[in-house]
Design a protein around this motif. Sequence first.
Motif, PDB file in Angstrom:
ATOM      1  N   ALA A  12       0.825  -1.206   0.000  1.00 22.53           N
ATOM      2  CA  ALA A  12       0.000   0.000   0.000  1.00 22.53           C
ATOM      3  C   ALA A  12       0.861   1.258   0.000  1.00 22.53           C
ATOM      4  CB  ALA A  12      -0.933   0.016   1.208  1.00 22.53           C
ATOM      5  N   LEU A  13       0.461   2.200  -0.817  1.00 26.01           N
ATOM      6  CA  LEU A  13       1.049   3.539  -0.814  1.00 26.01           C
ATOM      7  C   LEU A  13      -0.096   4.489  -0.482  1.00 26.01           C
ATOM      8  CD1 LEU A  13       3.266   3.437  -4.051  1.00 26.01           C
ATOM      9  CD2 LEU A  13       3.959   3.014  -1.687  1.00 26.01           C
ATOM     10  N   THR A  14      -0.545   4.385   0.750  1.00 26.73           N
ATOM     11  CA  THR A  14      -1.698   5.156   1.207  1.00 26.73           C
ATOM     12  C   THR A  14      -1.327   5.928   2.471  1.00 26.73           C
ATOM     13  OG1 THR A  14      -2.463   3.284   2.533  1.00 26.73           O
ATOM     14  CG2 THR A  14      -3.356   3.476   0.292  1.00 26.73           C
ATOM     15  N   PHE A  15      -2.199   6.828   2.865  1.00 24.36           N
ATOM     16  CA  PHE A  15      -1.944   7.640   4.050  1.00 24.36           C
ATOM     17  C   PHE A  15      -1.649   6.776   5.270  1.00 24.36           C
ATOM     18  CE2 PHE A  15      -3.284  10.051   7.799  1.00 24.36           C
ATOM     19  CZ  PHE A  15      -2.467  11.156   7.665  1.00 24.36           C
ATOM     20  N   GLY A  16      -2.423   5.736   5.475  1.00 21.98           N
ATOM     21  CA  GLY A  16      -2.249   4.882   6.645  1.00 21.98           C
ATOM     22  C   GLY A  16      -0.943   4.105   6.650  1.00 21.98           C
ATOM     23  N   ALA A  17      -0.443   3.772   5.487  1.00 22.74           N
ATOM     24  CA  ALA A  17       0.786   2.988   5.377  1.00 22.74           C
ATOM     25  C   ALA A  17       1.990   3.859   5.027  1.00 22.74           C
ATOM     26  CB  ALA A  17       0.608   1.921   4.302  1.00 22.74           C
ATOM     27  N   GLY A  18       1.780   5.153   4.938  1.00 20.56           N
ATOM     28  CA  GLY A  18       2.799   6.065   4.437  1.00 20.56           C
ATOM     29  C   GLY A  18       4.107   6.076   5.193  1.00 20.56           C
ATOM     30  N   HIS A  19       4.056   6.161   6.517  1.00 25.18           N
ATOM     31  CA  HIS A  19       5.288   6.256   7.296  1.00 25.18           C
ATOM     32  C   HIS A  19       6.135   4.994   7.135  1.00 25.18           C
ATOM     33  CE1 HIS A  19       8.105   7.587  10.296  1.00 25.18           C
ATOM     34  NE2 HIS A  19       7.986   6.404  10.891  1.00 25.18           N
ATOM     35  N   ALA A  20       5.499   3.840   7.245  1.00 27.80           N
ATOM     36  CA  ALA A  20       6.234   2.575   7.102  1.00 27.80           C
ATOM     37  C   ALA A  20       6.810   2.449   5.698  1.00 27.80           C
ATOM     38  CB  ALA A  20       5.320   1.399   7.419  1.00 27.80           C
ATOM     39  N   ALA A  21       6.043   2.842   4.679  1.00 28.52           N
ATOM     40  CA  ALA A  21       6.522   2.773   3.297  1.00 28.52           C
ATOM     41  C   ALA A  21       7.698   3.728   3.084  1.00 28.52           C
ATOM     42  CB  ALA A  21       5.385   3.093   2.328  1.00 28.52           C
ATOM     43  N   LEU A  22       7.615   4.913   3.675  1.00 27.24           N
ATOM     44  CA  LEU A  22       8.698   5.889   3.555  1.00 27.24           C
ATOM     45  C   LEU A  22       9.991   5.303   4.107  1.00 27.24           C
ATOM     46  CD1 LEU A  22       9.474   8.860   2.836  1.00 27.24           C
ATOM     47  CD2 LEU A  22       9.009   9.381   5.243  1.00 27.24           C
ATOM     48  N   ALA A  28      15.902   0.885   1.546  1.00 33.86           N
ATOM     49  CA  ALA A  28      16.298   0.341   0.241  1.00 33.86           C
ATOM     50  C   ALA A  28      17.333   1.246  -0.426  1.00 33.86           C
ATOM     51  CB  ALA A  28      15.072   0.180  -0.652  1.00 33.86           C
ATOM     52  N   ILE A  29      17.135   2.547  -0.320  1.00 37.07           N
ATOM     53  CA  ILE A  29      18.112   3.496  -0.877  1.00 37.07           C
ATOM     54  C   ILE A  29      19.449   3.334  -0.164  1.00 37.07           C
ATOM     55  CG2 ILE A  29      18.693   5.955  -1.100  1.00 37.07           C
ATOM     56  CD1 ILE A  29      15.569   6.357  -1.442  1.00 37.07           C
ATOM     57  N   GLY A  30      19.399   3.203   1.151  1.00 37.35           N
ATOM     58  CA  GLY A  30      20.615   3.005   1.930  1.00 37.35           C
ATOM     59  C   GLY A  30      21.350   1.724   1.556  1.00 37.35           C
ATOM     60  N   ALA A  31      20.598   0.739   1.085  1.00 42.68           N
ATOM     61  CA  ALA A  31      21.193  -0.531   0.664  1.00 42.68           C
ATOM     62  C   ALA A  31      21.670  -0.486  -0.791  1.00 42.68           C
ATOM     63  CB  ALA A  31      20.186  -1.663   0.846  1.00 42.68           C
ATOM     64  N   GLY A  32      21.477   0.664  -1.441  1.00 39.83           N
ATOM     65  CA  GLY A  32      21.970   0.824  -2.800  1.00 39.83           C
ATOM     66  C   GLY A  32      20.976   0.575  -3.910  1.00 39.83           C
ATOM     67  N   GLU A  33      19.707   0.372  -3.580  1.00 40.42           N
ATOM     68  CA  GLU A  33      18.695   0.162  -4.618  1.00 40.42           C
ATOM     69  C   GLU A  33      18.516   1.437  -5.438  1.00 40.42           C
ATOM     70  OE1 GLU A  33      17.035  -2.514  -5.617  1.00 40.42           O
ATOM     71  OE2 GLU A  33      17.848  -3.790  -4.044  1.00 40.42           O
ATOM     72  N   THR A  34      18.409   1.274  -6.748  1.00 41.34           N
ATOM     73  CA  THR A  34      18.158   2.418  -7.628  1.00 41.34           C
ATOM     74  C   THR A  34      16.931   2.206  -8.496  1.00 41.34           C
ATOM     75  OG1 THR A  34      19.666   1.536  -9.302  1.00 41.34           O
ATOM     76  CG2 THR A  34      20.587   3.113  -7.712  1.00 41.34           C
ATOM     77  N   VAL A  35      16.353   1.004  -8.459  1.00 39.09           N
ATOM     78  CA  VAL A  35      15.118   0.704  -9.184  1.00 39.09           C
ATOM     79  C   VAL A  35      14.106   0.241  -8.152  1.00 39.09           C
ATOM     80  CG1 VAL A  35      14.009  -0.715 -10.936  1.00 39.09           C
ATOM     81  CG2 VAL A  35      16.375   0.047 -11.267  1.00 39.09           C
ATOM     82  N   PHE A  36      12.999   0.953  -8.084  1.00 37.79           N
ATOM     83  CA  PHE A  36      11.938   0.588  -7.155  1.00 37.79           C
ATOM     84  C   PHE A  36      10.800  -0.046  -7.945  1.00 37.79           C
ATOM     85  CE2 PHE A  36      12.408   3.442  -3.133  1.00 37.79           C
ATOM     86  CZ  PHE A  36      13.724   3.048  -2.991  1.00 37.79           C
ATOM     87  N   ASP A  37      10.625  -1.352  -7.767  1.00 37.81           N
ATOM     88  CA  ASP A  37       9.551  -2.088  -8.427  1.00 37.81           C
ATOM     89  C   ASP A  37       8.339  -2.062  -7.505  1.00 37.81           C
ATOM     90  OD1 ASP A  37       7.802  -3.914  -9.576  1.00 37.81           O
ATOM     91  OD2 ASP A  37       9.397  -5.310 -10.125  1.00 37.81           O
ATOM     92  N   LEU A  38       7.305  -1.379  -7.930  1.00 38.66           N
ATOM     93  CA  LEU A  38       6.108  -1.224  -7.098  1.00 38.66           C
ATOM     94  C   LEU A  38       4.999  -2.180  -7.527  1.00 38.66           C
ATOM     95  CD1 LEU A  38       6.116   2.684  -6.875  1.00 38.66           C
ATOM     96  CD2 LEU A  38       7.117   1.020  -5.291  1.00 38.66           C
ATOM     97  N   GLY A  39       5.378  -3.291  -8.139  1.00 35.51           N
ATOM     98  CA  GLY A  39       4.419  -4.265  -8.634  1.00 35.51           C
ATOM     99  C   GLY A  39       3.590  -4.944  -7.565  1.00 35.51           C
ATOM    100  N   GLY A  40       4.013  -4.907  -6.316  1.00 39.45           N
ATOM    101  CA  GLY A  40       3.257  -5.527  -5.236  1.00 39.45           C
ATOM    102  C   GLY A  40       2.197  -4.629  -4.622  1.00 39.45           C
ATOM    103  N   VAL A  41       2.167  -3.359  -5.034  1.00 37.93           N
ATOM    104  CA  VAL A  41       1.222  -2.395  -4.449  1.00 37.93           C
ATOM    105  C   VAL A  41      -0.194  -2.709  -4.925  1.00 37.93           C
ATOM    106  CG1 VAL A  41       0.556   0.034  -4.336  1.00 37.93           C
ATOM    107  CG2 VAL A  41       2.975  -0.617  -4.221  1.00 37.93           C
ATOM    108  N   LYS A  42      -1.077  -2.915  -3.966  1.00 39.81           N
ATOM    109  CA  LYS A  42      -2.472  -3.229  -4.276  1.00 39.81           C
ATOM    110  C   LYS A  42      -3.403  -2.033  -4.089  1.00 39.81           C
ATOM    111  CE  LYS A  42      -1.896  -8.129  -3.499  1.00 39.81           C
ATOM    112  NZ  LYS A  42      -0.718  -8.099  -4.276  1.00 39.81           N
TER     113      LYS A  42
END
Length: 91
Positions: A12-22, A28-42
Amino acid sequence: MAEANPMLSLQALTFGAGHAALEHGYAAIGAGETVFDLGGVKSADSTGVALMLAWQRKAHSVGQQLRFTNVPKNVCALAKLYGVESLLPGA
């Protein structure tokens, strides 16, 4: 970059899930990710656009550029409506 994209676990990329998603994205950025696959977002709302912008700002602050894949269609539409789609590669 990790083999399995950690962003796929976001549902979820919603208000309720926002802080955890942030925080998830920051890790992920800290781990070096540069591609964010948002295919799991429902479910997503305008919070999704704000999250993507925040992740992009964080990536820029450490000298990275993010690219997004499988962005929910409604988030792409909102980014276009807000005039920020050029800031979110892949949206």
